[in-house]
Design an enzyme around this catalytic site. Structure first.
Site, PDB file in Angstrom:
ATOM      1  N   ASP A  25      36.611  12.876  55.604  1.00  0.00           N
ATOM      2  CA  ASP A  25      37.381  11.666  55.859  1.00  0.00           C
ATOM      3  C   ASP A  25      36.588  10.395  55.583  1.00  0.00           C
ATOM      4  O   ASP A  25      37.175   9.332  55.374  1.00  0.00           O
ATOM      5  CB  ASP A  25      37.855  11.643  57.320  1.00  0.00           C
ATOM      6  CG  ASP A  25      38.853  12.742  57.616  1.00  0.00           C
ATOM      7  OD1 ASP A  25      39.779  12.912  56.816  1.00  0.00           O
ATOM      8  OD2 ASP A  25      38.693  13.437  58.626  1.00  0.00           O
ATOM      9  N   HIS A  44      42.146  14.124  63.967  1.00  0.00           N
ATOM     10  CA  HIS A  44      42.344  15.170  62.955  1.00  0.00           C
ATOM     11  C   HIS A  44      42.659  14.485  61.623  1.00  0.00           C
ATOM     12  O   HIS A  44      41.833  13.780  61.072  1.00  0.00           O
ATOM     13  CB  HIS A  44      43.458  16.106  63.419  1.00  0.00           C
ATOM     14  CG  HIS A  44      43.565  17.388  62.636  1.00  0.00           C
ATOM     15  ND1 HIS A  44      42.630  17.782  61.693  1.00  0.00           N
ATOM     16  CD2 HIS A  44      44.514  18.377  62.641  1.00  0.00           C
ATOM     17  CE1 HIS A  44      42.987  18.946  61.183  1.00  0.00           C
ATOM     18  NE2 HIS A  44      44.127  19.326  61.736  1.00  0.00           N
ATOM     19  N   HIS A  50      31.216  16.451  62.529  1.00  0.00           N
ATOM     20  CA  HIS A  50      32.256  17.457  62.308  1.00  0.00           C
ATOM     21  C   HIS A  50      32.088  18.558  63.337  1.00  0.00           C
ATOM     22  O   HIS A  50      30.983  18.821  63.813  1.00  0.00           O
ATOM     23  CB  HIS A  50      32.159  18.031  60.886  1.00  0.00           C
ATOM     24  CG  HIS A  50      33.333  18.873  60.510  1.00  0.00           C
ATOM     25  ND1 HIS A  50      33.377  20.233  60.746  1.00  0.00           N
ATOM     26  CD2 HIS A  50      34.517  18.545  59.924  1.00  0.00           C
ATOM     27  CE1 HIS A  50      34.540  20.698  60.318  1.00  0.00           C
ATOM     28  NE2 HIS A  50      35.246  19.713  59.819  1.00  0.00           N
TER      29      HIS A  50
END
Length: 455
Positions: free
Chosen positions: A392, A282, A333
């Site tokens: 990210d 996460h 994702h």
């Protein structure tokens, strides 16, 4: 420390043996998940989540209907119905910081007027303070090498200072949320400095300035000389906005809904969300991306050699490189299959910042991996939906160029996401008065008790 105390932090042979028994007795045949139609991860094979609630706060859109069929499309993220790209463009064009404006939007449902924003900015500024002696008694004592754990402890400790900690009325919860949103950057930066001081560095603790934005205060409090450029503050501010919320089903936000539904206090709820966000699957993913690229740069002889980069990516998937988990971090994702709008926004600014900071070579490597990784993954594994760079993938590079230590990558994510958690906690309290309790199918057969002497 005595031998007995030291053993508490070691995996002893006895623990190893117990662990083997634990693994054996807790293993479940993977085929049974299909047999009973269990949605592992509360998602189907295409990554679509099980419907668990309703929300007005944000929407993650990754598909569109064409000829009556749902097909993947470029991803879009909406805050209260506004496209994130329009929101970012709006405050950039207006040449003001976005964190406070978008916080108002997520909490109260509409974009603020100029006067409403000024009042809200003042409200947050007035709450950028911690209880007397809190820094000394909580943050400076037993500082943790992991800032997420340190922050969680600080948040839970604030409970003791709040006379109305257990009051779950909306005005009181809103007060607590506004306090935490305002205090979080201080607890984050002070916790980082406290640990470094314990490790032998100089200690400097700067009070936030009411005239500065949240992003500016973070950079000012973090740096010993208190200096930062406007570009640095703008990019950090944009990063905070992009990370504020991402639908009700992401792991930490769903945790917020679950824990809130039990009727517990705000401090416990936010600490639980922090525990979720810390995980490398996460919020901790951006650290993994950065670490992966550091390992890649160390192993590659030529960063521009496509064949060499491709070979390294294959080694990652084959569990032969980096942490041997078989993952290319930052790629893929749970929802987006064509593109992550947050990554798209980030990428434009990453390129500009890389040029200014002299990181062009690093940026070129990131871009090569972004384009090459989906092809390599598709060759090695069966893919049920597209694979693309997520937010990210680039955020770690951005933070690195800003000189932000890796220990604060995930806390900065949390400094933004606490806004979304607050909005979802309020939404859960206002609309749902039922504890969340999904079903698990029991598989163990019933057995008769066996007395000790007969075992």
């Amino acid at each position: 420390m005595s031998t007995k105390e030291y053993a508490l932090f070691e995996v002893t042979p006895e623990i190893e043996q117990f662990a083997k028994i634990c693994e054996e007795k807790n293993a479940i045949d993977k085929d049974l998940y299909g047999k009973y139609e269990v949605k592992r991860g509360l998602r189907d094979l295409n990554g679509k989540g099980v419907l668990a609630g309703l929300t007005n706060i944000s929407d993650v859109c990754a598909t569109k209907v064409v000829d009556g069929k749902e097909v993947p499309c470029a991803g879009n993220l909406y805050y209260r119905g506004y496209n994130i790209k329009d929101l970012v463009r709006g405050f950039l064009d207006a040449d003001h910081y976005g964190f406070e404006e978008i916080t108002y939007l997520l909490l109260f449902g509409d974009l603020p007027s100029e006067q409403e924003l000024a009042t809200f900015h003042q409200t947050l500024a007035e709450r950028r303070t911690l209880p007397p002696t809190f820094v000394r008694d909580v943050i400076m004592k037993a500082p943790s090498r992991d800032m997420m754990n340190s922050l969680s402890r600080s948040i839970l400790s604030l409970y003791s200072y709040d006379a109305k900690a257990d009051d779950t009325s909306i005005p009181n919860v809103l007060r607590q949320c506004l306090n935490l949103i305002s205090q979080f950057p201080m607890m984050m930066v002070y916790g980082y400095h406290a640990y470094n001081y314990r490790m032998g560095d100089d200690l400097f603790i700067y009070a936030p300035s009411p005239e500065l934005s949240t992003a500016e205060n973070i950079l000012m409090m973090l740096r010993e000389d208190r200096k930062y450029t406007k570009l640095e503050a703008r990019i950090l501010d944009m990063a905070l906005v992009l990370h504020m919320d991402h639908g009700g089903g992401n792991n930490s936000t769903f945790t917020t809904h679950v824990v809130t539904s039990s009727g517990t206090d705000t401090y416990s709820t936010i600490a639980a969300a922090m525990a979720s966000l810390k995980g490398p699957k996460h919020g901790g993913a951006n650290i993994k991306v950065t670490q992966m690229f550091e390992d890649m740069k160390e192993k590659l002889h030529d960063w521009e050699d496509r064949d060499e980069v491709r070979d390294y990516l294959l080694k990652l998937l084959n569990k032969e490189a980096f942490d041997r988990k078989g993952l290319i971090y930052g790629m893929g994702h749970a929802i987006y299959s064509v593109s992550d709008p947050r990554a798209d926004i980030f990428k434009d600014f990453v390129k500009k910042l890389a040029k200014e900071k002299g990181y062009e070579k690093e940026y070129a490597l990131y871009e090569m991996v972004e384009h090459m990784a989906p092809e390599v993954i598709a060759e090695k594994r069966k893919i049920y939906k597209g694979v693309n760079a997520n937010v990210d993938f680039y955020s770690g590079l951005v933070y690195s160029m800003l000189g932000i230590p890796s220990a604060l990558y995930t806390p900065i994510f949390a400094a933004a996401r606490i806004v979304g958690w607050s909005a979802h906690r309020l939404e859960e309290l206002i609309n749902v008065d039922k504890i969340i309790r999904p079903a698990y199918k029991p598989l163990a057969p019933y057995r008769d008790y066996v007395r000790m002497e007969d075992r």
